[in-house]
Design a protein around this motif. Structure first.
Motif, mmCIF file in Angstrom:
data_model
loop_
_atom_site.group_PDB
_atom_site.id
_atom_site.type_symbol
_atom_site.label_atom_id
_atom_site.label_comp_id
_atom_site.label_asym_id
_atom_site.label_seq_id
_atom_site.Cartn_x
_atom_site.Cartn_y
_atom_site.Cartn_z
ATOM 1 N N PRO A 140 0.792 -1.239 0.000
ATOM 2 C CA PRO A 140 0.000 0.000 0.000
ATOM 3 C C PRO A 140 0.826 1.292 0.000
ATOM 4 N N PHE A 141 2.161 1.191 0.212
ATOM 5 C CA PHE A 141 2.954 2.374 0.556
ATOM 6 C C PHE A 141 2.875 3.516 -0.454
ATOM 7 N N PHE A 166 -8.911 2.252 -1.156
ATOM 8 C CA PHE A 166 -10.332 1.878 -1.091
ATOM 9 C C PHE A 166 -10.352 0.405 -0.718
ATOM 10 N N VAL A 167 -10.870 0.109 0.467
ATOM 11 C CA VAL A 167 -10.753 -1.256 0.992
ATOM 12 C C VAL A 167 -12.136 -1.880 1.120
ATOM 13 N N GLY A 168 -12.338 -2.978 0.385
ATOM 14 C CA GLY A 168 -13.648 -3.627 0.366
ATOM 15 C C GLY A 168 -13.664 -4.917 1.172
ATOM 16 N N ASN A 225 -18.061 -1.331 14.397
ATOM 17 C CA ASN A 225 -16.962 -2.212 14.813
ATOM 18 C C ASN A 225 -15.888 -2.304 13.737
ATOM 19 N N ILE A 226 -16.331 -2.442 12.495
ATOM 20 C CA ILE A 226 -15.348 -2.595 11.413
ATOM 21 C C ILE A 226 -14.591 -1.292 11.206
ATOM 22 N N GLN A 227 -15.299 -0.198 11.286
ATOM 23 C CA GLN A 227 -14.609 1.090 11.141
ATOM 24 C C GLN A 227 -13.547 1.261 12.238
ATOM 25 N N ASN A 228 -13.885 0.823 13.456
ATOM 26 C CA ASN A 228 -12.918 0.915 14.563
ATOM 27 C C ASN A 228 -11.649 0.133 14.255
ATOM 28 N N ILE A 229 -11.800 -1.035 13.644
ATOM 29 C CA ILE A 229 -10.626 -1.856 13.316
ATOM 30 C C ILE A 229 -9.695 -1.065 12.387
ATOM 31 N N PHE A 230 -10.279 -0.405 11.385
ATOM 32 C CA PHE A 230 -9.456 0.286 10.382
ATOM 33 C C PHE A 230 -8.918 1.611 10.902
ATOM 34 N N GLU A 231 -9.628 2.194 11.863
ATOM 35 C CA GLU A 231 -9.218 3.510 12.345
ATOM 36 C C GLU A 231 -8.082 3.457 13.359
ATOM 37 N N GLN A 232 -7.700 2.259 13.743
ATOM 38 C CA GLN A 232 -6.643 2.180 14.763
ATOM 39 C C GLN A 232 -5.345 2.837 14.300
ATOM 40 N N ASN A 233 -4.986 2.632 13.018
ATOM 41 C CA ASN A 233 -3.723 3.195 12.514
ATOM 42 C C ASN A 233 -3.889 4.068 11.279
ATOM 43 N N ASN A 260 -7.752 -12.906 5.329
ATOM 44 C CA ASN A 260 -6.889 -12.309 4.288
ATOM 45 C C ASN A 260 -6.822 -10.800 4.437
ATOM 46 N N LEU A 261 -7.991 -10.221 4.663
ATOM 47 C CA LEU A 261 -8.050 -8.760 4.774
ATOM 48 C C LEU A 261 -7.402 -8.293 6.079
ATOM 49 N N LYS A 262 -7.615 -9.066 7.140
ATOM 50 C CA LYS A 262 -6.972 -8.714 8.429
ATOM 51 C C LYS A 262 -5.453 -8.671 8.248
ATOM 52 N N GLU A 263 -4.931 -9.655 7.513
ATOM 53 C CA GLU A 263 -3.479 -9.730 7.325
ATOM 54 C C GLU A 263 -2.997 -8.527 6.515
ATOM 55 N N TYR A 264 -3.737 -8.201 5.454
ATOM 56 C CA TYR A 264 -3.336 -7.056 4.625
ATOM 57 C C TYR A 264 -3.397 -5.766 5.432
ATOM 58 N N LEU A 265 -4.416 -5.662 6.269
ATOM 59 C CA LEU A 265 -4.601 -4.462 7.080
ATOM 60 C C LEU A 265 -3.379 -4.195 7.966
ATOM 61 N N SER A 266 -2.729 -5.267 8.406
ATOM 62 C CA SER A 266 -1.580 -5.069 9.299
ATOM 63 C C SER A 266 -0.432 -4.354 8.578
ATOM 64 N N SER A 267 -0.488 -4.290 7.226
ATOM 65 C CA SER A 267 0.578 -3.598 6.495
ATOM 66 C C SER A 267 0.195 -2.139 6.190
ATOM 67 N N ILE A 268 -0.969 -1.708 6.637
ATOM 68 C CA ILE A 268 -1.414 -0.332 6.324
ATOM 69 C C ILE A 268 -1.270 0.564 7.551
ATOM 70 N N ARG A 269 -0.534 1.642 7.380
ATOM 71 C CA ARG A 269 -0.324 2.600 8.475
ATOM 72 C C ARG A 269 -0.419 4.023 7.926
ATOM 73 N N GLY A 270 -1.100 4.890 8.642
ATOM 74 C CA GLY A 270 -1.108 6.319 8.299
ATOM 75 C C GLY A 270 -1.736 6.640 6.957
#
Ligand SMILES: Cc1cc2nc3c(=O)[nH]c(=O)nc-3n(C[C@H](O)[C@H](O)[C@H](O)COP(=O)(O)O)c2cc1C
Length: 166
Positions: free
Chosen positions: A40-41, A47-49, A94-102, A60-70
């Motif tokens: 993602p850098f 845009f994440v579906g 709940n889902i928005q909270n997961i993505f908003e962490q970083n 799969n998406l959880k794993e990809y999410l761990s590579s997204i920051r800022g």
């Protein structure tokens, strides 16, 4: 601006939303299923579906999410239940909270998507034995309503939200 559209989709509902987003973005975007997604850098907006599975996003998406920051993220997703129901509201938050962490969520679109038959089998079987089971009848009603989504009206709402958020 460089855009990346990634999506998780098993039966095609969320992929339809991803394609609509791609059509709205013009030329400067890449699009991929999450299993083939680029890093993602180098992108300005992601845009994440997601497809809702057991009340959350899939592994799969959880794993990809761990590579997204800022990053700025526009979330979009489909679920079998009605997103306007109390359950839908909780899930969306709940889902928005997961993505908003970083990251910063700049928009979030969630609509109903038709449910694969296997998921409904237990309710169909129950209704054969007990046709008056209220919970099973409610599931059946929801299943029928989900069959109509995502539809043109959902796509219109999605395009309108994109215009507001970009
Ligand atoms: C294994 C599985 C679990 C699901 N779990 C939920 C759920 O917890 N809540 C819900 O509302 N819909 C649930 N659904 C329905 C999907 O979220 C819905 O059909 C979605 O549109 C599928 O997206 P896709 O076509 O992009 O794969 C589930 C579907 C499957 C196959």
């Amino acid at each position: 601006m460089k855009y990346l559209v990634i999506y998780s989709s098993e039966t095609g509902n969320t992929k339809k939303l991803a394609n609509t987003i791609g059509e709205s973005l013009g030329n400067n975007f890449d699009i991929a299923h999450v299993s083939m997604a680029p890093e993602p850098f180098s992108y300005d907006v992601l845009f994440v579906g997601y497809r809702l599975t057991s009340g959350s996003i899939d592994d799969n998406l959880k794993e990809y999410l761990s590579s997204i920051r800022g990053k700025k993220i526009f979330l979009f997703g489909t679920m079998g239940a009605n997103p306007s129901s109390p359950y839908g509201g909780i899930i969306k938050k709940n889902i928005q909270n997961i993505f908003e962490q970083n990251n910063t969520v700049i928009g979030h679109f969630l609509c109903q998507g038709q449910i694969s038959n296997g998921i409904m089998d237990k309710w169909f079987n129950l209704l054969e034995k007990t046709p008056d089971d209220l919970h099973a009848l409610k599931q059946l009603e929801n299943y029928k309503s989900a069959l109509k989504h995502p539809n043109e009206n959902d796509m219109l709402e999605l395009r309108n939200l994109l215009i507001q958020c970009l």
